[in-house]
Design a protein around this motif. Structure first.
Motif, short mmCIF file in Angstrom:
data_model
loop_
_atom_site.label_atom_id
_atom_site.label_comp_id
_atom_site.label_asym_id
_atom_site.label_seq_id
_atom_site.Cartn_x
_atom_site.Cartn_y
_atom_site.Cartn_z
N ASN A 8 -49.98 -35.08 24.72
CA ASN A 8 -51.00 -34.47 23.86
C ASN A 8 -51.46 -35.54 22.87
OD1 ASN A 8 -50.98 -31.27 24.34
ND2 ASN A 8 -48.88 -32.05 24.52
N PRO A 9 -52.10 -36.60 23.37
CA PRO A 9 -52.40 -37.78 22.54
C PRO A 9 -53.25 -37.48 21.31
CG PRO A 9 -53.65 -37.84 24.59
CD PRO A 9 -52.63 -36.76 24.75
N GLY A 10 -54.12 -36.48 21.38
CA GLY A 10 -54.96 -36.18 20.24
C GLY A 10 -54.21 -35.58 19.06
N LYS A 11 -52.98 -35.11 19.32
CA LYS A 11 -52.18 -34.47 18.26
C LYS A 11 -50.81 -35.14 18.15
CE LYS A 11 -54.41 -30.15 19.64
NZ LYS A 11 -55.10 -30.77 20.79
N ARG A 12 -50.76 -36.39 18.56
CA ARG A 12 -49.49 -37.10 18.69
C ARG A 12 -48.70 -37.17 17.37
NH1 ARG A 12 -50.51 -42.32 21.88
NH2 ARG A 12 -50.69 -40.77 23.53
N GLY A 13 -49.35 -37.59 16.30
CA GLY A 13 -48.66 -37.78 15.03
C GLY A 13 -47.97 -36.53 14.52
N PRO A 14 -48.69 -35.42 14.34
CA PRO A 14 -48.04 -34.20 13.83
C PRO A 14 -46.91 -33.70 14.73
CG PRO A 14 -50.42 -34.01 13.66
CD PRO A 14 -50.14 -35.24 14.46
N ILE A 15 -47.04 -33.87 16.05
CA ILE A 15 -46.00 -33.40 16.97
C ILE A 15 -44.71 -34.21 16.77
CG2 ILE A 15 -45.32 -33.14 19.38
CD1 ILE A 15 -48.26 -32.65 20.04
N VAL A 16 -44.86 -35.54 16.64
CA VAL A 16 -43.69 -36.39 16.41
C VAL A 16 -43.02 -36.04 15.09
CG1 VAL A 16 -42.91 -38.75 16.00
CG2 VAL A 16 -44.54 -38.29 17.83
N VAL A 17 -43.84 -35.84 14.06
CA VAL A 17 -43.29 -35.47 12.75
C VAL A 17 -42.54 -34.15 12.83
CG1 VAL A 17 -43.90 -34.77 10.41
CG2 VAL A 17 -44.99 -36.77 11.42
N LYS A 18 -43.09 -33.18 13.55
CA LYS A 18 -42.41 -31.89 13.70
C LYS A 18 -41.05 -32.07 14.37
CE LYS A 18 -42.74 -27.26 15.71
NZ LYS A 18 -43.55 -26.31 16.52
N GLY A 19 -41.00 -32.90 15.40
CA GLY A 19 -39.73 -33.12 16.09
C GLY A 19 -38.69 -33.73 15.17
N ILE A 20 -39.10 -34.71 14.36
CA ILE A 20 -38.16 -35.33 13.43
C ILE A 20 -37.70 -34.33 12.38
CG2 ILE A 20 -37.94 -37.08 11.63
CD1 ILE A 20 -39.77 -38.87 13.27
N LEU A 21 -38.64 -33.50 11.89
CA LEU A 21 -38.28 -32.50 10.89
C LEU A 21 -37.27 -31.49 11.44
CD1 LEU A 21 -41.71 -31.78 9.17
CD2 LEU A 21 -39.76 -33.00 8.21
N VAL A 22 -37.50 -31.03 12.66
CA VAL A 22 -36.58 -30.08 13.29
C VAL A 22 -35.19 -30.69 13.43
CG1 VAL A 22 -36.03 -28.85 15.43
CG2 VAL A 22 -38.36 -28.75 14.49
N ALA A 23 -35.13 -31.90 13.98
CA ALA A 23 -33.84 -32.56 14.19
C ALA A 23 -33.15 -32.87 12.87
CB ALA A 23 -34.05 -33.85 14.99
N ALA A 24 -33.92 -33.36 11.89
CA ALA A 24 -33.35 -33.72 10.59
C ALA A 24 -32.81 -32.49 9.87
CB ALA A 24 -34.40 -34.42 9.73
N LEU A 25 -33.52 -31.37 9.98
CA LEU A 25 -33.08 -30.15 9.32
C LEU A 25 -31.77 -29.64 9.91
CD1 LEU A 25 -33.71 -27.89 7.28
CD2 LEU A 25 -34.97 -26.71 9.09
N ILE A 26 -31.67 -29.64 11.23
CA ILE A 26 -30.42 -29.19 11.88
C ILE A 26 -29.28 -30.14 11.50
CG2 ILE A 26 -29.29 -28.70 14.07
CD1 ILE A 26 -32.08 -28.25 15.28
N HIS A 27 -29.55 -31.43 11.54
CA HIS A 27 -28.55 -32.46 11.23
C HIS A 27 -28.07 -32.33 9.79
CE1 HIS A 27 -27.54 -37.05 11.56
NE2 HIS A 27 -26.62 -36.38 10.90
N ALA A 28 -29.02 -32.28 8.85
CA ALA A 28 -28.67 -32.22 7.43
C ALA A 28 -27.92 -30.94 7.09
CB ALA A 28 -29.93 -32.34 6.57
N THR A 29 -28.31 -29.83 7.71
CA THR A 29 -27.63 -28.56 7.44
C THR A 29 -26.18 -28.62 7.91
OG1 THR A 29 -29.71 -27.35 7.63
CG2 THR A 29 -27.68 -26.07 7.85
N TYR A 30 -25.93 -29.27 9.05
CA TYR A 30 -24.55 -29.46 9.50
C TYR A 30 -23.76 -30.24 8.45
CZ TYR A 30 -20.57 -31.51 11.86
OH TYR A 30 -19.29 -31.93 12.16
N ASN A 31 -24.31 -31.37 8.01
CA ASN A 31 -23.60 -32.20 7.04
C ASN A 31 -23.33 -31.45 5.74
OD1 ASN A 31 -23.81 -34.22 8.89
ND2 ASN A 31 -25.02 -35.60 7.64
N ALA A 32 -24.31 -30.63 5.33
CA ALA A 32 -24.21 -29.93 4.05
C ALA A 32 -23.26 -28.74 4.10
CB ALA A 32 -25.59 -29.48 3.59
N THR A 33 -23.01 -28.20 5.28
CA THR A 33 -22.22 -26.95 5.37
C THR A 33 -20.87 -27.11 6.04
OG1 THR A 33 -23.30 -26.36 7.46
CG2 THR A 33 -24.31 -25.53 5.41
N VAL A 34 -20.60 -28.26 6.65
CA VAL A 34 -19.38 -28.39 7.44
C VAL A 34 -18.12 -28.22 6.59
CG1 VAL A 34 -19.39 -30.93 7.27
CG2 VAL A 34 -18.14 -29.80 9.12
#
Length: 330
Positions: free
Chosen positions: A243-269
């Protein structure tokens, strides 16, 4: 104008040669030279990033940890659960199997680039030191999660992403999982190396099991999380590629999703482990195991569901292509 749009001239009904007007392709010697210069510039840029990453990895002690026989043996054991999960993601790819060469390069890039994350985390952590527990939580969400997930995604973006064999959205999840495996491997080596150094080193043999068992087991449980987090981010990277016309926002969304799951694990373990221990009377390690299995297992199931939805859509599309509907039939 998005990347998938065309110039108004190209939309017109004309047989005119538009080369050099609104389109471009390699025709002349100058075109060929331009292509080769661009190719060389990209490769030099990649080489510069990898070279700097290697120097950083040496600086944080990652290479030394991996080359020590005792630490290497424990690291291999600690990486087995993450490896098994990455294999599952690879096996779930309903399209063509990804080549071993691209998988290996992605793994190695993640190992090398992990040094960047170690340095950035170390440099930025003091900024949150005076804020107590709130500072620790903010550090996880604002630094650790985003930095580490971006680094892992960079390991995919630098090479595999640019290859034509990265030919489907789901391939992003596969390469993301492998990047997570590489990152978990070097991170485990660093943690195990510090633990071994505290006891003055460990010879290969039965003593190795006794001294390194606890840290190896702990890192073995933490490793699969990296695979899950970066598989999510990788899937969105694959989505962005197609989806080259929307590449930037899609990549950012993926990083946000992964970072949120990752950070929540670190914060709650730590808190989660304590609550489970208080409620069940389990040992600290057993409570930690229960928390990790519950947390990573939950998001692992969400990942499986995403891969399953892609597999269903792929098979439907394949069936439609194999049995096209005859619209002229009465």
């Amino acid at each position: 104008m998005s990347a998938d749009e065309t110039d108004p001239v190209q939309d017109g009904d004309t047989e005119m040669d538009l080369y050099g007007i609104t389109t471009w392709e390699r025709r002349s010697r100058l075109d060929t030279l331009s292509v080769w210069i661009y190719w060389l510039a990209v490769r030099l840029g990649q080489g510069l990033v990898v070279g700097l990453a290697l120097a950083t990895l040496f600086a944080v002690g990652g290479v030394g940890a991996l080359t020590d026989p005792a630490i290497g043996a424990l690291t291999v054991v600690s990486a087995l659960p993450a490896f098994a999960l990455a294999i599952y993601v690879w096996y779930s790819d309903v399209t063509t199997s990804e080549p071993a060469s691209l998988l290996s390069i992605t793994f190695l890039l993640a190992v090398v680039l992990a040094g960047f994350a170690a340095v950035l985390n170390g440099l930025l952590q003091p900024l949150f030191g005076g804020l107590g527990v709130v500072g620790v939580v903010l550090f996880f969400y604002l630094v650790v999660g985003p930095v580490e997930e971006t680094i892992k995604l960079l390991a995919v973006r630098l090479y595999a992403y640019t290859d034509d064999r990265f030919g489907a959205v789901v391939d992003g999840a596969v390469y993301g999982a492998v990047a997570g495996l590489g990152f978990a491997t070097i991170e485990n080596a660093l943690y195990i190396g510090r633990a071994v150094a505290e006891v003055g080193g460990v010879p290969l043999g039965l003593e190795l099991i006794g001294v390194g068992g606890d840290i190896t087991a702990t890192r073995a449980l933490a490793g699969p999380g990296h695979v899950v987090y970066s598989a999510f981010a990788g899937y969105y990277l694959g989505l962005a590629k197609f989806n080259p016309g929307k590449r930037g926002p899609i990549v950012v969304k993926g990083i946000l999703v992964a970072a949120l799951i990752h950070a929540t694990y670190n914060a709650t373990v730590t808190l989660g482990t304590s609550l489970i221990r208080s409620a069940t009377g389990l040992s600290e390690f057993a409570a930690f195991v229960a928390f990790v299995l519950g947390y990573v297992g939950f998001f692992g199931l969400l990942l499986v569901r995403k891969l399953s939805r892609y597999r269903t859509a792929y098979r439907r599309a394949d069936a439609t292509a194999s049995n096209p509907v005859d619209t002229d039939a009465e």
